[in-house]
Scaffold this motif. Structure first.
Motif, PDB file in Angstrom:
ATOM      1  N   ASP A 134       0.832  -1.208   0.000  1.00  0.00           N
ATOM      2  CA  ASP A 134       0.000   0.000   0.000  1.00  0.00           C
ATOM      3  C   ASP A 134       0.867   1.258   0.000  1.00  0.00           C
ATOM      4  O   ASP A 134       0.575   2.229  -0.713  1.00  0.00           O
ATOM      5  CB  ASP A 134      -0.927   0.012   1.215  1.00  0.00           C
ATOM      6  N   ALA A 135       1.937   1.241   0.800  1.00  0.00           N
ATOM      7  CA  ALA A 135       2.826   2.403   0.875  1.00  0.00           C
ATOM      8  C   ALA A 135       3.534   2.642  -0.456  1.00  0.00           C
ATOM      9  O   ALA A 135       3.650   3.784  -0.927  1.00  0.00           O
ATOM     10  CB  ALA A 135       3.853   2.206   1.990  1.00  0.00           C
ATOM     11  N   LEU A 136       4.000   1.563  -1.080  1.00  0.00           N
ATOM     12  CA  LEU A 136       4.687   1.692  -2.365  1.00  0.00           C
ATOM     13  C   LEU A 136       3.733   2.179  -3.451  1.00  0.00           C
ATOM     14  O   LEU A 136       4.063   3.079  -4.232  1.00  0.00           O
ATOM     15  CB  LEU A 136       5.302   0.353  -2.770  1.00  0.00           C
ATOM     16  N   LEU A 137       2.555   1.592  -3.499  1.00  0.00           N
ATOM     17  CA  LEU A 137       1.593   1.968  -4.533  1.00  0.00           C
ATOM     18  C   LEU A 137       1.141   3.414  -4.366  1.00  0.00           C
ATOM     19  O   LEU A 137       1.018   4.159  -5.348  1.00  0.00           O
ATOM     20  CB  LEU A 137       0.385   1.031  -4.491  1.00  0.00           C
ATOM     21  N   SER A 138       0.910   3.824  -3.134  1.00  0.00           N
ATOM     22  CA  SER A 138       0.502   5.203  -2.878  1.00  0.00           C
ATOM     23  C   SER A 138       1.593   6.176  -3.316  1.00  0.00           C
ATOM     24  O   SER A 138       1.318   7.193  -3.973  1.00  0.00           O
ATOM     25  CB  SER A 138       0.197   5.385  -1.388  1.00  0.00           C
ATOM     26  N   GLY A 139       2.847   5.851  -2.969  1.00  0.00           N
ATOM     27  CA  GLY A 139       3.962   6.711  -3.348  1.00  0.00           C
ATOM     28  C   GLY A 139       4.171   6.762  -4.846  1.00  0.00           C
ATOM     29  O   GLY A 139       4.417   7.829  -5.427  1.00  0.00           O
ATOM     30  N   MET A 140       4.063   5.608  -5.502  1.00  0.00           N
ATOM     31  CA  MET A 140       4.246   5.556  -6.951  1.00  0.00           C
ATOM     32  C   MET A 140       3.140   6.314  -7.672  1.00  0.00           C
ATOM     33  O   MET A 140       3.386   7.014  -8.658  1.00  0.00           O
ATOM     34  CB  MET A 140       4.291   4.098  -7.413  1.00  0.00           C
ATOM     35  N   GLN A 141       1.925   6.181  -7.184  1.00  0.00           N
ATOM     36  CA  GLN A 141       0.816   6.883  -7.821  1.00  0.00           C
ATOM     37  C   GLN A 141       0.972   8.397  -7.688  1.00  0.00           C
ATOM     38  O   GLN A 141       0.700   9.149  -8.634  1.00  0.00           O
ATOM     39  CB  GLN A 141      -0.510   6.441  -7.207  1.00  0.00           C
ATOM     40  N   GLU A 142       1.437   8.833  -6.533  1.00  0.00           N
ATOM     41  CA  GLU A 142       1.662  10.262  -6.326  1.00  0.00           C
ATOM     42  C   GLU A 142       2.743  10.778  -7.272  1.00  0.00           C
ATOM     43  O   GLU A 142       2.618  11.865  -7.847  1.00  0.00           O
ATOM     44  CB  GLU A 142       2.061  10.517  -4.873  1.00  0.00           C
ATOM     45  N   CYS A 143       3.800   9.988  -7.446  1.00  0.00           N
ATOM     46  CA  CYS A 143       4.871  10.377  -8.371  1.00  0.00           C
ATOM     47  C   CYS A 143       4.368  10.393  -9.814  1.00  0.00           C
ATOM     48  O   CYS A 143       4.750  11.263 -10.603  1.00  0.00           O
ATOM     49  CB  CYS A 143       6.046   9.414  -8.244  1.00  0.00           C
ATOM     50  N   GLN A 144       3.531   9.434 -10.158  1.00  0.00           N
ATOM     51  CA  GLN A 144       2.979   9.386 -11.515  1.00  0.00           C
ATOM     52  C   GLN A 144       2.120  10.618 -11.788  1.00  0.00           C
ATOM     53  O   GLN A 144       2.170  11.197 -12.877  1.00  0.00           O
ATOM     54  CB  GLN A 144       2.158   8.113 -11.701  1.00  0.00           C
ATOM     55  N   ARG A 145       1.349  11.026 -10.802  1.00  0.00           N
ATOM     56  CA  ARG A 145       0.492  12.201 -10.967  1.00  0.00           C
ATOM     57  C   ARG A 145       1.310  13.486 -11.077  1.00  0.00           C
ATOM     58  O   ARG A 145       0.846  14.472 -11.653  1.00  0.00           O
ATOM     59  CB  ARG A 145      -0.480  12.295  -9.793  1.00  0.00           C
ATOM     60  N   ASN A 146       2.518  13.469 -10.511  1.00  0.00           N
ATOM     61  CA  ASN A 146       3.391  14.643 -10.557  1.00  0.00           C
ATOM     62  C   ASN A 146       4.557  14.451 -11.525  1.00  0.00           C
ATOM     63  O   ASN A 146       5.579  15.134 -11.420  1.00  0.00           O
ATOM     64  CB  ASN A 146       3.933  14.941  -9.156  1.00  0.00           C
ATOM     65  N   SER A 147       4.397  13.519 -12.449  1.00  0.00           N
ATOM     66  CA  SER A 147       5.471  13.187 -13.379  1.00  0.00           C
ATOM     67  C   SER A 147       5.921  14.397 -14.188  1.00  0.00           C
ATOM     68  O   SER A 147       5.109  15.226 -14.603  1.00  0.00           O
ATOM     69  CB  SER A 147       5.003  12.086 -14.337  1.00  0.00           C
ATOM     70  N   LYS A 148       7.229  14.474 -14.407  1.00  0.00           N
ATOM     71  CA  LYS A 148       7.785  15.535 -15.249  1.00  0.00           C
ATOM     72  C   LYS A 148       7.875  15.082 -16.706  1.00  0.00           C
ATOM     73  O   LYS A 148       8.366  15.810 -17.565  1.00  0.00           O
ATOM     74  CB  LYS A 148       9.173  15.944 -14.742  1.00  0.00           C
ATOM     75  N   GLY A 149       7.388  13.865 -16.962  1.00  0.00           N
ATOM     76  CA  GLY A 149       7.313  13.377 -18.330  1.00  0.00           C
ATOM     77  C   GLY A 149       5.903  13.543 -18.864  1.00  0.00           C
ATOM     78  O   GLY A 149       5.092  14.281 -18.302  1.00  0.00           O
ATOM     79  N   LYS A 150       5.607  12.834 -19.923  1.00  0.00           N
ATOM     80  CA  LYS A 150       4.265  12.898 -20.497  1.00  0.00           C
ATOM     81  C   LYS A 150       3.280  12.150 -19.589  1.00  0.00           C
ATOM     82  O   LYS A 150       3.689  11.365 -18.739  1.00  0.00           O
ATOM     83  CB  LYS A 150       4.276  12.323 -21.913  1.00  0.00           C
ATOM     84  N   PRO A 151       1.971  12.387 -19.747  1.00  0.00           N
ATOM     85  CA  PRO A 151       0.972  11.771 -18.867  1.00  0.00           C
ATOM     86  C   PRO A 151       1.148  10.255 -18.726  1.00  0.00           C
ATOM     87  O   PRO A 151       1.313   9.546 -19.714  1.00  0.00           O
ATOM     88  CB  PRO A 151      -0.354  12.111 -19.561  1.00  0.00           C
ATOM     89  N   GLY A 152       1.118   9.791 -17.482  1.00  0.00           N
ATOM     90  CA  GLY A 152       1.235   8.369 -17.201  1.00  0.00           C
ATOM     91  C   GLY A 152       2.645   7.896 -16.928  1.00  0.00           C
ATOM     92  O   GLY A 152       2.849   6.802 -16.399  1.00  0.00           O
ATOM     93  N   PHE A 153       3.639   8.709 -17.272  1.00  0.00           N
ATOM     94  CA  PHE A 153       5.033   8.283 -17.141  1.00  0.00           C
ATOM     95  C   PHE A 153       5.440   8.191 -15.676  1.00  0.00           C
ATOM     96  O   PHE A 153       5.054   9.015 -14.845  1.00  0.00           O
ATOM     97  CB  PHE A 153       5.954   9.257 -17.871  1.00  0.00           C
ATOM     98  N   LEU A 154       6.233   7.172 -15.369  1.00  0.00           N
ATOM     99  CA  LEU A 154       6.741   6.946 -14.015  1.00  0.00           C
ATOM    100  C   LEU A 154       8.123   6.338 -14.150  1.00  0.00           C
ATOM    101  O   LEU A 154       8.298   5.317 -14.804  1.00  0.00           O
ATOM    102  CB  LEU A 154       5.809   5.993 -13.257  1.00  0.00           C
ATOM    103  N   TRP A 155       9.112   6.960 -13.519  1.00  0.00           N
ATOM    104  CA  TRP A 155      10.483   6.523 -13.761  1.00  0.00           C
ATOM    105  C   TRP A 155      11.373   6.837 -12.569  1.00  0.00           C
ATOM    106  O   TRP A 155      11.242   7.886 -11.940  1.00  0.00           O
ATOM    107  CB  TRP A 155      11.027   7.222 -15.010  1.00  0.00           C
ATOM    108  N   ALA A 156      12.284   5.917 -12.245  1.00  0.00           N
ATOM    109  CA  ALA A 156      13.188   6.104 -11.109  1.00  0.00           C
ATOM    110  C   ALA A 156      14.652   6.145 -11.524  1.00  0.00           C
ATOM    111  O   ALA A 156      15.520   6.408 -10.699  1.00  0.00           O
ATOM    112  CB  ALA A 156      12.984   4.983 -10.090  1.00  0.00           C
TER     113      ALA A 156
END
Length: 244
Positions: A134-156
């Motif tokens: 739950d903690a990982l998914l919540s954090g990843m979703q927050e990062c995805q919503r604030n992504s500096k890439g195009k919509p939906g992008f998530l990258w570490a």
């Protein structure tokens, strides 16, 4: 019952192979037999119970290992790239401190999801694993919503260009593959990340995992549908694994 079916199937396959090697023509019914006729059924991880001491000991150690990870450190790369608070956490070493950071978390998500299904897990351990996910998914979703890439992008992955979080994917399309300062299998890493999310959704039913994976799927579709044949060939000459 299943073991009996599998044994009969193996025996039949061996007999067919022997007959064919000897030049014997098989009856039409044998030649056209389908796997569906054998009534082989799938089963879930929750249907398996380990009793062998070696296996149960190994499983116990694996669970202890999975529970030892710090979620803030696992999320650090995603938060850095999204310009978000890392809460003082630092990236783990190894893969997580390179261009393919995020790779580990994909494997980790899959491992936690599979462990979650195991009947040998105690109620307390299952609750802890669920909390970690739950903690990982919540954090990843927050990062995805604030992504500096195009919509939906998530990258570490480490960013060599702070102004372009998607630069590794751009460079692969250009045929650039220096793993130190250009690009190091970003599509392979993305595949691990998406697979981990899919495993979490399929094995735990956590909707957030599906939502994040869906966003990454949209991002992937939007990027790849713009490719011409030459770009396809260039990418495939570099990355020909799961994503392709």
């Amino acid at each position: 019952m299943k073991q009996s079916i599998l044994k009969r199937t193996a025996a039949a396959a061996a007999a067919c192979a022997l007959a064919l090697s000897a030049g014997v023509r098989l009856p039409e019914t044998v030649q056209t037999a389908k796997a569906a006729d054998m009534k082989i059924e799938d089963f879930s991880l929750s249907d398996l119970t380990m009793t062998d001491p070696y296996c149960t000991n190994a499983f116990s150690k694996e669970i202890s290992y999975l529970l030892s990870f710090d979620t803030n450190r696992l999320l650090c790369g995603f938060r850095e790239n999204a310009k978000m608070n890392t809460f003082g956490a630092k990236r783990y070493g190894g893969w997580e401190n390179t261009l393919i950071a995020g790779h580990t978390i994909g494997h980790y998500l899959s491992a936690c999801a599979m462990a979650y299904q195991n009947p040998n897990l105690t109620g307390e351990q299952r609750q802890k694993l669920s909390g970690i996910l739950d903690a990982l998914l919540s954090g990843m979703q927050e990062c995805q919503r604030n992504s500096k890439g195009k919509p939906g992008f998530l990258w570490a992955g480490q960013m060599k260009d702070q102004n372009n979080v998607e630069i590794q994917f751009d460079l692969v399309q250009q045929g650039k593959t220096n793993i130190i300062n250009e690009s190091w299998v970003p599509w392979y890493t993305m595949h691990k990340l998406i697979q981990g999310l899919v495993d979490v959704y399929n094995l735990t039913g956590k909707e957030t995992a599906k939502d994040i994976a869906s966003g990454l799927g949209d991002w992937t579709y939007n990027r790849c549908t713009s490719w011409n044949q030459q770009t396809h060939n260039t990418v495939l000459s570099i990355e020909y694994g799961g994503m392709n």
